[in-house]
Design a protein around this motif. Structure first.
Motif, PDB file in Angstrom:
ATOM      1  N   SER A 108      -8.369  -4.856 -11.715  1.00  0.00           N
ATOM      2  CA  SER A 108      -7.670  -4.136 -12.250  1.00  0.00           C
ATOM      3  C   SER A 108      -8.112  -2.428 -11.787  1.00  0.00           C
ATOM      4  O   SER A 108      -7.299  -1.736 -11.880  1.00  0.00           O
ATOM      5  N   GLU A 109      -9.106  -2.054 -11.919  1.00  0.00           N
ATOM      6  CA  GLU A 109      -9.828  -1.316 -11.534  1.00  0.00           C
ATOM      7  C   GLU A 109      -9.718  -0.432 -10.051  1.00  0.00           C
ATOM      8  O   GLU A 109      -9.584   0.965  -9.582  1.00  0.00           O
ATOM      9  N   PHE A 110     -10.140  -1.584  -9.254  1.00  0.00           N
ATOM     10  CA  PHE A 110     -10.532  -1.259  -7.620  1.00  0.00           C
ATOM     11  C   PHE A 110      -8.879  -0.783  -6.977  1.00  0.00           C
ATOM     12  O   PHE A 110      -9.032  -0.401  -6.897  1.00  0.00           O
ATOM     13  N   ASP A 111      -8.119  -2.224  -7.657  1.00  0.00           N
ATOM     14  CA  ASP A 111      -6.891  -1.704  -7.268  1.00  0.00           C
ATOM     15  C   ASP A 111      -5.815  -0.382  -7.363  1.00  0.00           C
ATOM     16  O   ASP A 111      -5.496   0.249  -6.969  1.00  0.00           O
ATOM     17  N   GLU A 112      -5.711  -0.059  -8.817  1.00  0.00           N
ATOM     18  CA  GLU A 112      -5.948   0.835  -9.183  1.00  0.00           C
ATOM     19  C   GLU A 112      -6.035   1.922  -8.492  1.00  0.00           C
ATOM     20  O   GLU A 112      -6.165   3.621  -7.793  1.00  0.00           O
ATOM     21  N   VAL A 113      -7.532   2.539  -8.344  1.00  0.00           N
ATOM     22  CA  VAL A 113      -8.593   3.054  -7.559  1.00  0.00           C
ATOM     23  C   VAL A 113      -7.396   3.722  -6.124  1.00  0.00           C
ATOM     24  O   VAL A 113      -7.165   4.664  -5.703  1.00  0.00           O
ATOM     25  N   LEU A 114      -7.168   2.322  -5.201  1.00  0.00           N
ATOM     26  CA  LEU A 114      -6.514   2.813  -4.489  1.00  0.00           C
ATOM     27  C   LEU A 114      -5.433   3.172  -4.418  1.00  0.00           C
ATOM     28  O   LEU A 114      -4.854   3.609  -2.973  1.00  0.00           O
ATOM     29  N   LEU A 115      -5.045   2.492  -5.190  1.00  0.00           N
ATOM     30  CA  LEU A 115      -2.965   2.716  -5.487  1.00  0.00           C
ATOM     31  C   LEU A 115      -2.786   4.504  -5.103  1.00  0.00           C
ATOM     32  O   LEU A 115      -2.207   5.426  -5.504  1.00  0.00           O
ATOM     33  N   ARG A 116      -3.995   4.979  -6.645  1.00  0.00           N
ATOM     34  CA  ARG A 116      -3.944   5.887  -7.132  1.00  0.00           C
ATOM     35  C   ARG A 116      -3.955   7.456  -5.934  1.00  0.00           C
ATOM     36  O   ARG A 116      -3.778   8.396  -6.014  1.00  0.00           O
ATOM     37  N   HIS A 117      -5.295   6.382  -5.008  1.00  0.00           N
ATOM     38  CA  HIS A 117      -5.348   7.222  -4.065  1.00  0.00           C
ATOM     39  C   HIS A 117      -4.058   7.529  -2.879  1.00  0.00           C
ATOM     40  O   HIS A 117      -4.721   8.320  -1.869  1.00  0.00           O
ATOM     41  N   ALA A 118      -3.421   6.144  -3.151  1.00  0.00           N
ATOM     42  CA  ALA A 118      -2.179   6.096  -1.484  1.00  0.00           C
ATOM     43  C   ALA A 118      -1.372   7.242  -2.594  1.00  0.00           C
ATOM     44  O   ALA A 118      -0.632   8.233  -1.498  1.00  0.00           O
ATOM     45  N   ALA A 119      -0.833   7.612  -3.472  1.00  0.00           N
ATOM     46  CA  ALA A 119      -0.082   8.614  -4.378  1.00  0.00           C
ATOM     47  C   ALA A 119      -0.974  10.073  -3.871  1.00  0.00           C
ATOM     48  O   ALA A 119       0.357  11.305  -3.285  1.00  0.00           O
ATOM     49  N   ALA A 120      -2.249  10.171  -4.179  1.00  0.00           N
ATOM     50  CA  ALA A 120      -2.682  11.642  -3.602  1.00  0.00           C
ATOM     51  C   ALA A 120      -3.469  11.570  -2.266  1.00  0.00           C
ATOM     52  O   ALA A 120      -2.807  13.227  -1.577  1.00  0.00           O
ATOM     53  N   SER A 121      -2.473  10.787  -1.590  1.00  0.00           N
ATOM     54  CA  SER A 121      -2.636  10.647   0.495  1.00  0.00           C
ATOM     55  C   SER A 121      -1.182  11.539   0.482  1.00  0.00           C
ATOM     56  O   SER A 121      -1.286  11.872   1.662  1.00  0.00           O
ATOM     57  N   GLY A 122      -0.450  11.629  -0.320  1.00  0.00           N
ATOM     58  CA  GLY A 122       0.667  11.880  -0.073  1.00  0.00           C
ATOM     59  C   GLY A 122       2.244  10.896  -0.293  1.00  0.00           C
ATOM     60  O   GLY A 122       3.065  10.908   0.502  1.00  0.00           O
ATOM     61  N   ALA A 123       1.725   9.605  -0.544  1.00  0.00           N
ATOM     62  CA  ALA A 123       2.487   8.821  -0.281  1.00  0.00           C
ATOM     63  C   ALA A 123       3.611   8.891  -2.072  1.00  0.00           C
ATOM     64  O   ALA A 123       3.321   8.763  -2.344  1.00  0.00           O
ATOM     65  N   ASN A 124       4.980   8.019  -1.773  1.00  0.00           N
ATOM     66  CA  ASN A 124       5.738   8.216  -2.968  1.00  0.00           C
ATOM     67  C   ASN A 124       5.538   6.580  -3.596  1.00  0.00           C
ATOM     68  O   ASN A 124       6.407   6.062  -3.116  1.00  0.00           O
ATOM     69  N   VAL A 125       4.968   6.656  -4.263  1.00  0.00           N
ATOM     70  CA  VAL A 125       4.272   5.777  -5.324  1.00  0.00           C
ATOM     71  C   VAL A 125       5.050   5.281  -6.624  1.00  0.00           C
ATOM     72  O   VAL A 125       5.129   6.160  -7.025  1.00  0.00           O
ATOM     73  N   ILE A 126       5.688   4.026  -6.324  1.00  0.00           N
ATOM     74  CA  ILE A 126       6.988   4.620  -7.603  1.00  0.00           C
ATOM     75  C   ILE A 126       6.768   2.834  -8.095  1.00  0.00           C
ATOM     76  O   ILE A 126       6.423   1.702  -8.163  1.00  0.00           O
ATOM     77  N   GLU A 127       5.685   2.850 -10.047  1.00  0.00           N
ATOM     78  CA  GLU A 127       5.842   1.967 -10.455  1.00  0.00           C
ATOM     79  C   GLU A 127       6.962   0.460 -10.978  1.00  0.00           C
ATOM     80  O   GLU A 127       7.365   2.076 -11.702  1.00  0.00           O
TER      81      GLU A 127
END
Length: 555
Positions: A108-127
């Motif tokens: 739960s923590e590792f996957d969230e790190v990657l998902l938040r990093h995708a958003a920080a990298s410029g991806a449009n992340v929508i949950e």
């Protein structure tokens, strides 16, 4: 609530490691990408153990330090006990490189790190957005039947209020996990490996002991074959003070045992049945039981003991003209060697690199399709054959499958398999002698009778035996497109002429060695992933110009 755009250049379905990684890599290239994830992170997921090859992936998108700083348990190696008659083997991740350790992660923590990093990298992340269906356009005339679908839009629903919408795209990356919307609903190209039809049962313990305290192996995860030869157990220490403890058991054994419990106690509820079955299976892992002395199973109510079908599967094809399958959406392999995150990141990077290549005009869409398809099939097959060889030992514990009769341990086997166990494409810089030894070992594991043949027909019998072994193990042709697939190719149709067969074996061995050697050595390229040439291309690992490059003719 974040609004979903009506159109995006690239749509990623799913925010697990594969989807998040692909989104990060693409966004960092300046390419518009939208990721839709049906859950709200953090969310629970199993699969806590990693292998060292994940680190170069994480480093490439600049997320390695974020993972390192999260405080996960450092994994310097792993102990593997394949029967009760020999001492466990140990794969030492850091013996060849002190910076080669992996982690045991709370997903739960590792996957969230990657998902938040995708958003920080410029991806449009929508949950909170679930993709319900896909819309298609007529495919081009020049693509094959296996890839003859052209998705152009996704119909979605928001979990909070039930609102719906449609998002159009030029490219689709399906990272939707085991549900695999594209593979299961539209392509219908998923095949299950009947030799690996298992069920997994697990829970979380507190107060457990450590493996090998006071040694350099202290607190390593422990993997052990069950004494009844029906499967194996895991013991993975986590940084939150718990230890993940589970068993993977053959599906027929699980079904029969639970049916008997129901006959004896028809009133038993499902949760109680799960706990009792789980406890009975742990009794078949005496080494693991020693680590649980004085420990307590954490009570999580109905989720105290979780269970899931642990079915290994693959797809007949992983890429189309404008789509890619990545992670569990494409293939899943039994987790004995903790390959899940490795395969997810491999697929995410390959999808990003091949799509970027077409967009930049560095290759044709057909060339990019072939590269991704071959990359995923090869990575999957490398782990598949090692897992199958290991299961052969687990299910025949009194036979010397992965060891000699006079060996009291599996150290030699673990050393031979080290490059695969630690990450198939990682650069371990093995020399040719090491490679030849590994090839001999893998061949012997699948054809143990071959060495006993002394007559002139031995080479022919060896090819037939290899083919029969793989067929018996349910290595289908589409599974076997990777490292060792040619061993089983049309063996029964080969000429009986000894010289022809010997030449054929030499050709098979050379082909397999070339595929395997690429995953161990740098071949003149300094960066990870660029060491393997597939379909005439390698991947240029450089931010801002991530793309496929045509390999020199002599590579």
């Amino acid at each position: 609530m974040v609004s979903v755009p009506e159109r995006t250049k690239i749509l990623v379905i799913g925010g697990g490691p594969a989807g998040s990684y692909a989104a990060s890599a693409l966004a960092r290239e300046g390419i518009e990408v939208t990721l839709l994830e049906q859950a709200h992170f953090p969310r629970y997921h199993i699969g806590e153990s990693m292998i060292p090859s994940c680190r170069p992936f994480l480093k490439f998108i600049d997320v390695e330090e974020k993972v390192k700083n999260r405080g996960f348990v450092v994994k310097k190696g792993a102990a593997l006990k394949l029967n009760q008659f020999k001492r466990e083997g140990y794969t030492d991740f850091i013996s060849h490189n002190p910076d080669n350790a992996a982690w045991n992660v709370v997903r739960s923590e590792f996957d969230e790190v990657l998902l938040r990093h995708a958003a920080a990298s410029g991806a449009n992340v929508i949950e909170g957005i679930r993709v319900e269906s896909l819309d298609f356009a007529p495919p081009p005339d020049d693509i094959t039947e296996a890839t003859a679908v052209l998705p152009v839009a996704a119909q979605w629903i928001r979990s909070v209020d039930g609102s719906r919408g449609r998002i159009a795209f030029d490219w689709l990356i399906d990272a939707s996990g085991r549900n695999g919307i594209l593979s299961t609903r539209y392509l219908k190209n998923r095949t299950f490996n009947s030799a690996l039809r298992n069920t997994a049962h697990w829970g979380y313990w507190t107060g457990t002991r450590k493996y090998a305290p006071g040694t350099k192996r202290e607190n390593a995860p422990w993997f052990e074959a069950l004494t009844d030869q029906s499967g194996w157990a895991w013991f993975i220490p986590l940084h939150n003070g718990t230890t993940s403890v589970g068993v993977v058991v053959a599906e027929d054994v699980t079904r029969e045992a639970k049916a008997k419990m129901r006959v004896v106690r028809p009133e038993i509820d499902i949760a109680s049945m799960q706990r009792e079955f789980y406890a009975s299976q742990l009794e078949r892992a005496p080494g693991l039981k020693e680590l649980l002395v004085g420990a307590n199973l954490k009570d999580n109510g109905r989720d105290t003991v979780r269970t899931a079908g642990d079915y290994s599967y693959s797809a007949s094809v992983y890429a189309g003209v404008n789509w890619r399958l990545v992670g569990d959406a494409g293939a899943f392999i039994d987790p004995f060697f903790s390959s899940g995150i490795h395969l997810a990141l491999t697929g995410g990077l390959s999808a990003a690199g091949t799509i970027a290549s077409v967009m930049r005009g560095r290759c044709t869409s057909h060339q990019a399709m072939k590269f991704h398809d071959t990359k995923i099939a090869t990575s999957y097959t490398r782990f598949l054959l090692v897992v199958l060889a290991t299961y052969k030992q687990i299910r025949s514990q009194d036979s010397p499958v992965l060891s000699s009769v006079d060996e009291d341990n599996f150290d030699r086997a673990i050393e031979f398999l080290r490059p695969v166990i630690q990450g198939a494409e990682a650069d371990h810089r093995l020399n040719q002698d090491d490679l030849n030894s590994a090839m001999d070992f893998c061949e012997t594991a699948f054809a143990p009778m071959a060495d006993s043949f002394q007559d002139a027909d031995a080479p022919l019998m060896r090819v037939h035996d290899m083919s029969a072994q793989l067929k018996h193990a349910n290595v289908e042709p589409h599974d076997a497109r990777g490292a060792y697939h040619t061993f089983a190719a049309n063996a029964s149709e080969r000429s009986a002429n000894t010289e022809d067969v010997q030449a054929h074996i030499a050709a098979l061995r050379l082909h397999a060695q070339k595929a395997v050697f690429a995953m161990y050595s740098s071949d003149g390229y300094d960066q990870y992933f660029a060491s393997e040439v597939l379909e005439g291309f390698y991947l240029k690992m450089e931010r801002g110009s991530l793309c496929m490059m045509q390999a020199a003719a002599d590579l």
